[in-house]
Design a protein around this motif. Structure first.
Motif, PDB file in Angstrom:
ATOM      1  N   LEU A 103       0.809  -1.226   0.000  1.00 13.20           N
ATOM      2  CA  LEU A 103       0.000   0.000   0.000  1.00 13.20           C
ATOM      3  C   LEU A 103       0.839   1.270   0.000  1.00 13.20           C
ATOM      4  N   GLN A 104       2.080   1.184   0.406  1.00  9.51           N
ATOM      5  CA  GLN A 104       2.945   2.365   0.424  1.00  9.51           C
ATOM      6  C   GLN A 104       3.043   2.995  -0.967  1.00  9.51           C
ATOM      7  N   TRP A 105       3.062   2.167  -2.009  1.00  9.70           N
ATOM      8  CA  TRP A 105       3.107   2.677  -3.378  1.00  9.70           C
ATOM      9  C   TRP A 105       1.866   3.530  -3.666  1.00  9.70           C
ATOM     10  N   TYR A 106       0.695   3.066  -3.224  1.00  8.61           N
ATOM     11  CA  TYR A 106      -0.551   3.802  -3.454  1.00  8.61           C
ATOM     12  C   TYR A 106      -0.568   5.125  -2.686  1.00  8.61           C
ATOM     13  N   ILE A 107      -0.018   5.111  -1.494  1.00  9.96           N
ATOM     14  CA  ILE A 107       0.026   6.344  -0.711  1.00  9.96           C
ATOM     15  C   ILE A 107       0.860   7.396  -1.432  1.00  9.96           C
ATOM     16  N   ALA A 108       2.027   7.001  -1.928  1.00 11.28           N
ATOM     17  CA  ALA A 108       2.863   7.937  -2.684  1.00 11.28           C
ATOM     18  C   ALA A 108       2.161   8.372  -3.967  1.00 11.28           C
ATOM     19  N   GLU A 109       1.480   7.462  -4.610  1.00 12.68           N
ATOM     20  CA  GLU A 109       0.765   7.766  -5.856  1.00 12.68           C
ATOM     21  C   GLU A 109      -0.341   8.791  -5.611  1.00 12.68           C
ATOM     22  N   GLN A 110      -1.020   8.696  -4.471  1.00 11.82           N
ATOM     23  CA  GLN A 110      -2.099   9.635  -4.168  1.00 11.82           C
ATOM     24  C   GLN A 110      -1.579  11.059  -3.967  1.00 11.82           C
ATOM     25  N   VAL A 111      -0.385  11.206  -3.452  1.00  8.62           N
ATOM     26  CA  VAL A 111       0.210  12.548  -3.331  1.00  8.62           C
ATOM     27  C   VAL A 111       0.337  13.141  -4.738  1.00  8.62           C
ATOM     28  N   GLU A 112       0.816  12.331  -5.674  1.00  5.46           N
ATOM     29  CA  GLU A 112       0.957  12.776  -7.066  1.00  5.46           C
ATOM     30  C   GLU A 112      -0.400  13.092  -7.693  1.00  5.46           C
ATOM     31  N   GLU A 113      -1.381  12.220  -7.462  1.00  8.46           N
ATOM     32  CA  GLU A 113      -2.709  12.407  -8.055  1.00  8.46           C
ATOM     33  C   GLU A 113      -3.357  13.711  -7.576  1.00  8.46           C
ATOM     34  N   GLU A 114      -3.350  13.921  -6.278  1.00  5.34           N
ATOM     35  CA  GLU A 114      -3.952  15.150  -5.758  1.00  5.34           C
ATOM     36  C   GLU A 114      -3.187  16.375  -6.233  1.00  5.34           C
ATOM     37  N   GLY A 115      -1.866  16.258  -6.318  1.00  2.62           N
ATOM     38  CA  GLY A 115      -1.052  17.372  -6.797  1.00  2.62           C
ATOM     39  C   GLY A 115      -1.368  17.731  -8.237  1.00  2.62           C
ATOM     40  N   SER A 116      -1.515  16.728  -9.098  1.00  2.00           N
ATOM     41  CA  SER A 116      -1.832  16.975 -10.515  1.00  2.00           C
ATOM     42  C   SER A 116      -3.173  17.677 -10.670  1.00  2.00           C
ATOM     43  N   PHE A 117      -4.185  17.151  -9.999  1.00  2.00           N
ATOM     44  CA  PHE A 117      -5.509  17.765 -10.095  1.00  2.00           C
ATOM     45  C   PHE A 117      -5.500  19.166  -9.478  1.00  2.00           C
ATOM     46  N   GLY A 118      -4.839  19.325  -8.350  1.00  7.90           N
ATOM     47  CA  GLY A 118      -4.786  20.633  -7.695  1.00  7.90           C
ATOM     48  C   GLY A 118      -4.113  21.679  -8.564  1.00  7.90           C
ATOM     49  N   GLU A 119      -3.043  21.293  -9.243  1.00  7.54           N
ATOM     50  CA  GLU A 119      -2.333  22.228 -10.127  1.00  7.54           C
ATOM     51  C   GLU A 119      -3.225  22.676 -11.282  1.00  7.54           C
ATOM     52  N   ILE A 120      -3.958  21.738 -11.858  1.00  6.51           N
ATOM     53  CA  ILE A 120      -4.840  22.084 -12.980  1.00  6.51           C
ATOM     54  C   ILE A 120      -5.995  22.953 -12.502  1.00  6.51           C
ATOM     55  N   VAL A 121      -6.549  22.678 -11.330  1.00  3.23           N
ATOM     56  CA  VAL A 121      -7.608  23.526 -10.774  1.00  3.23           C
ATOM     57  C   VAL A 121      -7.085  24.954 -10.616  1.00  3.23           C
ATOM     58  N   SER A 122      -5.886  25.104 -10.081  1.00  2.00           N
ATOM     59  CA  SER A 122      -5.308  26.448  -9.903  1.00  2.00           C
ATOM     60  C   SER A 122      -5.146  27.162 -11.236  1.00  2.00           C
ATOM     61  N   LYS A 123      -4.646  26.463 -12.239  1.00  2.00           N
ATOM     62  CA  LYS A 123      -4.461  27.075 -13.561  1.00  2.00           C
ATOM     63  C   LYS A 123      -5.795  27.454 -14.188  1.00  2.00           C
ATOM     64  N   LEU A 124      -6.794  26.577 -14.067  1.00  2.47           N
ATOM     65  CA  LEU A 124      -8.103  26.885 -14.639  1.00  2.47           C
ATOM     66  C   LEU A 124      -8.721  28.111 -13.980  1.00  2.47           C
ATOM     67  N   LYS A 125      -8.501  28.275 -12.698  1.00  2.00           N
ATOM     68  CA  LYS A 125      -9.007  29.470 -12.012  1.00  2.00           C
ATOM     69  C   LYS A 125      -8.316  30.728 -12.535  1.00  2.00           C
ATOM     70  N   MET A 126      -7.045  30.616 -12.912  1.00  2.00           N
ATOM     71  CA  MET A 126      -6.312  31.769 -13.443  1.00  2.00           C
ATOM     72  C   MET A 126      -6.755  32.132 -14.853  1.00  2.00           C
ATOM     73  N   VAL A 127      -6.968  31.125 -15.704  1.00  2.00           N
ATOM     74  CA  VAL A 127      -7.251  31.423 -17.109  1.00  2.00           C
ATOM     75  C   VAL A 127      -8.712  31.729 -17.381  1.00  2.00           C
ATOM     76  N   GLY A 128      -9.606  31.279 -16.540  1.00  2.00           N
ATOM     77  CA  GLY A 128     -11.024  31.521 -16.797  1.00  2.00           C
ATOM     78  C   GLY A 128     -11.461  30.851 -18.083  1.00  2.00           C
ATOM     79  N   ASP A 129     -12.381  31.477 -18.808  1.00  2.00           N
ATOM     80  CA  ASP A 129     -12.919  30.888 -20.034  1.00  2.00           C
ATOM     81  C   ASP A 129     -12.300  31.482 -21.292  1.00  2.00           C
ATOM     82  N   GLY A 130     -11.296  32.309 -21.177  1.00  2.00           N
ATOM     83  CA  GLY A 130     -10.720  32.990 -22.333  1.00  2.00           C
ATOM     84  C   GLY A 130      -9.743  32.151 -23.122  1.00  2.00           C
ATOM     85  N   GLY A 131      -8.808  32.851 -23.799  1.00  2.00           N
ATOM     86  CA  GLY A 131      -7.828  32.211 -24.665  1.00  2.00           C
ATOM     87  C   GLY A 131      -6.902  31.268 -23.937  1.00  2.00           C
TER      88      GLY A 131
END
Length: 170
Positions: free
Chosen positions: A120-148
């Protein structure tokens, strides 16, 4: 030999790993419908990664002497208000998966199942990556809005590639 209680808990998690893949395919279909093919490709890759996670767990249950029992996977959501809402939902989902993996680790410790805890240690490390990837994209989407910036993000996300890892030497 894995205990019946641990095998049952891992089978429950196996269902959620498959459901995660199903959810991300649904998100991919949403993006395809909106003409955001890069976003769709990113989600297809995410679905592939989740199916790899499920297969890895499936193989572990079998190799540890347990029995895989596949369960019903419910239909996921299929429509969202915006690309941001999709990724916020994905981030929320990954948080739920992290909690489930942490609960499995707690059970492995309670049962003194060191082999499963190690697995399970592999999954725990993987979840840090998964949440980080989604969190980064959420932050970027909030910055760019619906424009170009959405066009640029679609191109960026479309560049993601998922390659199934080679099987580990036995």
């Amino acid at each position: 030999m894995i205990s019946e209680k641990m095998a049952e808990a891992l089978n429950e998690q196996l269902k959620w790993e498959f459901w995660s893949g199903y959810l991300y395919l649904s998100m991919s279909a949403y993006f395809e419908d909106k003409g955001l093919t890069g976003f769709a490709q990113w989600m297809k890759n995410q679905a592939g990664e989740e199916l790899f996670h499920a297969t890895k767990m499936y193989d572990y249950i079998n190799s540890a002497g347990g029995r895989v029992i596949l369960q019903t996977v419910e239909a996921p959501q299929s429509d969202w208000e915006s690309p941001l809402a999709v990724f916020e939902d994905g981030l929320r989902h990954e948080g739920e998966v992290t909690a489930k993996i942490n609960n499995l680790m707690n059970l492995a410790h309670e049962l003194k199942d060191h082999a499963t805890a190690n697995f399970l240690q592999w999954y725990i490390a993987e979840q840090v990556e998964e949440e980080g990837s989604f969190g980064e994209i959420v932050s970027k989407l909030k910055m760019v809005g619906d424009g170009g910036g959405m066009y640029m993000m679609d191109k960026e996300l479309g560049a993601r590639v998922f390659t199934w890892p080679a099987p580990a030497a036995q």
